[in-house]
Design a protein around this motif. Structure first.
Motif, PDB file in Angstrom:
ATOM      1  N   SER A 201      26.730  10.944 -19.280  1.00  0.00           N
ATOM      2  CA  SER A 201      26.044  10.012 -18.386  1.00  0.00           C
ATOM      3  C   SER A 201      24.940  10.713 -17.598  1.00  0.00           C
ATOM      4  CB  SER A 201      27.056   9.380 -17.414  1.00  0.00           C
ATOM      5  OG  SER A 201      28.011   8.618 -18.107  1.00  0.00           O
ATOM      6  N   THR A 202      25.219  11.928 -17.119  1.00  0.00           N
ATOM      7  CA  THR A 202      24.224  12.690 -16.361  1.00  0.00           C
ATOM      8  C   THR A 202      23.023  13.024 -17.234  1.00  0.00           C
ATOM      9  OG1 THR A 202      25.953  13.639 -14.961  1.00  0.00           O
ATOM     10  CG2 THR A 202      23.824  14.784 -15.020  1.00  0.00           C
ATOM     11  N   ALA A 203      23.291  13.482 -18.459  1.00  0.00           N
ATOM     12  CA  ALA A 203      22.196  13.827 -19.367  1.00  0.00           C
ATOM     13  C   ALA A 203      21.378  12.591 -19.737  1.00  0.00           C
ATOM     14  CB  ALA A 203      22.749  14.492 -20.621  1.00  0.00           C
ATOM     15  N   ALA A 204      22.040  11.461 -19.946  1.00  0.00           N
ATOM     16  CA  ALA A 204      21.326  10.231 -20.293  1.00  0.00           C
ATOM     17  C   ALA A 204      20.409   9.797 -19.151  1.00  0.00           C
ATOM     18  CB  ALA A 204      22.314   9.120 -20.630  1.00  0.00           C
ATOM     19  N   ARG A 205      20.872   9.931 -17.911  1.00  0.00           N
ATOM     20  CA  ARG A 205      20.018   9.586 -16.758  1.00  0.00           C
ATOM     21  C   ARG A 205      18.808  10.507 -16.686  1.00  0.00           C
ATOM     22  NH1 ARG A 205      25.069   8.964 -14.149  1.00  0.00           N
ATOM     23  NH2 ARG A 205      24.889  11.034 -13.210  1.00  0.00           N
ATOM     24  N   THR A 206      19.019  11.782 -16.981  1.00  0.00           N
ATOM     25  CA  THR A 206      17.902  12.732 -16.968  1.00  0.00           C
ATOM     26  C   THR A 206      16.869  12.371 -18.029  1.00  0.00           C
ATOM     27  OG1 THR A 206      19.353  14.504 -16.176  1.00  0.00           O
ATOM     28  CG2 THR A 206      17.266  15.165 -17.181  1.00  0.00           C
ATOM     29  N   VAL A 207      17.337  11.995 -19.224  1.00  0.00           N
ATOM     30  CA  VAL A 207      16.425  11.583 -20.289  1.00  0.00           C
ATOM     31  C   VAL A 207      15.624  10.353 -19.864  1.00  0.00           C
ATOM     32  CG1 VAL A 207      16.299  10.614 -22.619  1.00  0.00           C
ATOM     33  CG2 VAL A 207      17.718  12.614 -22.178  1.00  0.00           C
ATOM     34  N   GLU A 208      16.297   9.386 -19.263  1.00  0.00           N
ATOM     35  CA  GLU A 208      15.613   8.168 -18.840  1.00  0.00           C
ATOM     36  C   GLU A 208      14.557   8.466 -17.766  1.00  0.00           C
ATOM     37  OE1 GLU A 208      18.661   5.503 -17.623  1.00  0.00           O
ATOM     38  OE2 GLU A 208      19.436   5.197 -19.657  1.00  0.00           O
ATOM     39  N   GLU A 209      14.896   9.333 -16.808  1.00  0.00           N
ATOM     40  CA  GLU A 209      13.938   9.692 -15.768  1.00  0.00           C
ATOM     41  C   GLU A 209      12.756  10.454 -16.353  1.00  0.00           C
ATOM     42  OE1 GLU A 209      16.301  11.894 -13.045  1.00  0.00           O
ATOM     43  OE2 GLU A 209      17.451  10.141 -12.364  1.00  0.00           O
ATOM     44  N   MET A 210      13.052  11.368 -17.279  1.00  0.00           N
ATOM     45  CA  MET A 210      12.013  12.191 -17.883  1.00  0.00           C
ATOM     46  C   MET A 210      11.043  11.347 -18.702  1.00  0.00           C
ATOM     47  SD  MET A 210      12.551  15.154 -20.720  1.00  0.00           S
ATOM     48  CE  MET A 210      13.075  13.869 -21.863  1.00  0.00           C
ATOM     49  N   THR A 211      11.565  10.478 -19.563  1.00  0.00           N
ATOM     50  CA  THR A 211      10.691   9.652 -20.388  1.00  0.00           C
ATOM     51  C   THR A 211       9.932   8.638 -19.543  1.00  0.00           C
ATOM     52  OG1 THR A 211      12.578   8.191 -20.879  1.00  0.00           O
ATOM     53  CG2 THR A 211      12.076   9.923 -22.477  1.00  0.00           C
ATOM     54  N   GLY A 212      10.559   8.166 -18.479  1.00  0.00           N
ATOM     55  CA  GLY A 212       9.885   7.211 -17.608  1.00  0.00           C
ATOM     56  C   GLY A 212       8.708   7.808 -16.873  1.00  0.00           C
ATOM     57  N   SER A 213       8.696   9.136 -16.698  1.00  0.00           N
ATOM     58  CA  SER A 213       7.608   9.788 -15.967  1.00  0.00           C
ATOM     59  C   SER A 213       6.476  10.240 -16.875  1.00  0.00           C
ATOM     60  CB  SER A 213       8.149  11.002 -15.206  1.00  0.00           C
ATOM     61  OG  SER A 213       8.527  12.033 -16.096  1.00  0.00           O
ATOM     62  N   CYS A 214       6.662  10.168 -18.191  1.00  0.00           N
ATOM     63  CA  CYS A 214       5.629  10.633 -19.143  1.00  0.00           C
ATOM     64  C   CYS A 214       4.710   9.483 -19.491  1.00  0.00           C
ATOM     65  CB  CYS A 214       6.276  11.202 -20.404  1.00  0.00           C
ATOM     66  SG  CYS A 214       7.124  12.754 -20.138  1.00  0.00           S
ATOM     67  N   ARG A 215       3.664   9.333 -18.726  1.00  0.00           N
ATOM     68  CA  ARG A 215       2.702   8.263 -18.956  1.00  0.00           C
ATOM     69  C   ARG A 215       1.316   8.867 -19.141  1.00  0.00           C
ATOM     70  NH1 ARG A 215       6.583   5.945 -19.849  1.00  0.00           N
ATOM     71  NH2 ARG A 215       7.467   4.059 -18.902  1.00  0.00           N
ATOM     72  N   ALA A 216       0.691   8.612 -20.275  1.00  0.00           N
ATOM     73  CA  ALA A 216      -0.673   9.075 -20.501  1.00  0.00           C
ATOM     74  C   ALA A 216      -1.633   8.245 -19.652  1.00  0.00           C
ATOM     75  CB  ALA A 216      -1.033   8.947 -21.981  1.00  0.00           C
ATOM     76  N   LEU A 217      -2.591   8.901 -19.011  1.00  0.00           N
ATOM     77  CA  LEU A 217      -3.546   8.174 -18.173  1.00  0.00           C
ATOM     78  C   LEU A 217      -4.313   7.136 -18.960  1.00  0.00           C
ATOM     79  CD1 LEU A 217      -5.108  10.955 -15.896  1.00  0.00           C
ATOM     80  CD2 LEU A 217      -3.582   9.115 -15.213  1.00  0.00           C
ATOM     81  N   ASP A 218      -4.592   7.457 -20.231  1.00  0.00           N
ATOM     82  CA  ASP A 218      -5.397   6.554 -21.051  1.00  0.00           C
ATOM     83  C   ASP A 218      -4.535   5.628 -21.900  1.00  0.00           C
ATOM     84  OD1 ASP A 218      -4.354   8.377 -22.856  1.00  0.00           O
ATOM     85  OD2 ASP A 218      -6.194   9.556 -22.874  1.00  0.00           O
ATOM     86  N   GLY A 219      -3.221   5.657 -21.734  1.00  0.00           N
ATOM     87  CA  GLY A 219      -2.352   4.742 -22.454  1.00  0.00           C
ATOM     88  C   GLY A 219      -1.971   5.169 -23.846  1.00  0.00           C
TER      89      GLY A 219
END
Length: 238
Positions: free
Chosen positions: A62-80
């Motif tokens: 559960s802890t690792a899954a939350r970390t993955v979700e937070e990490m992927t949620g923060s990876c946003r390209a400025l140009d989309g």
């Protein structure tokens, strides 16, 4: 208050010790007495926090899954750019796998045949990768003739493979491996408009310049979005 702090520290020590044991020895071979000794916590305290090895494994997943979700949620390209987002997320994932035993154990447990629980972390990671790759296909970023499902499966298999290899030999986990990986894979997956930045050649050590970006600092081009234009494969420009 002092007791609460001690209890919290003991719990975290147990989670980390169990993660190290699961990642190195596998779920079946890791024992609760060995985990309590590794954590420097008594057997009684271990059972107070976690009544079973399964409960410990579930907390790690559960802890690792939350970390993955937070990490992927923060990876946003400025140009989309979806592929730029994917590059950044994978580089961050490998850095996390190298540094965090809970992340390594989360992925290990998901593929361990001795573990009866669900593949929480793998499911979370696969679902996100698949979503991003399908977005890349819709935006015209994938090379012609490629299946988004096939690309997502290949990316997930490769990154999980890095985790498995890295759990035994840390040389598989440094950022240089990611540069090699993308230099090999990305030209076969993607197209890029002439003059656009190359996420492999130009990206920094972590593949981004901040929590919201995936393209390199100082880039002046635009990522491949919108209707398909004349494109060259990644990595083919001089």
């Amino acid at each position: 208050m002092v007791k609460q702090v001690r209890a919290a520290r003991a719990r975290q020590a147990l989670i980390r010790a169990a993660a190290e044991a699961f990642a190195h020895d596998g779920y079946a071979r890791a024992s609760l007495p060995a985990i309590s000794r590794r954590a420097g916590v008594s057997a009684g305290a271990l059972h107070f926090h976690f009544p079973s090895k399964d409960a410990l494994a579930g907390e790690i997943e559960s802890t690792a899954a939350r970390t993955v979700e937070e990490m992927t949620g923060s990876c946003r390209a400025l140009d989309g750019s979806a592929l730029g987002e994917l590059v950044a997320a994978i580089r961050r994932l490998v850095v996390a796998l190298a540094a965090d035993p809970v992340m390594r154990a989360g992925f290990t447990l998901g593929g361990d045949p001795a573990r009866d629980g669900g593949a929480t972390v793998l499911d979370s990671w696969h679902g996100w990768v698949r979503e991003v790759v399908f977005r890349a296909q819709e935006d015209g970023e994938l090379a012609d003739g490629l299946s988004a499902d096939c690309v997502a499966g290949a990316v997930v298999a490769a990154t999980v493979g890095f985790e498995v290899l890295g759990s035994r030999e840390r040389d598989w986990l440094p950022k240089e491996r990611m540069v090699e990986f993308w230099t090999c894979l990305l030209p076969r997956l993607a197209t890029v408009p002439c003059g656009a930045p190359d996420p492999v050649r130009d990206a920094g050590p972590t593949g981004d310049r901040g929590p919201e970006t995936a393209w390199p600092a100082g880039s002046t081009g635009t990522a491949p979005t919108g209707p398909r234009r004349h494109r060259e494969p990644y990595g083919t420009r001089p």
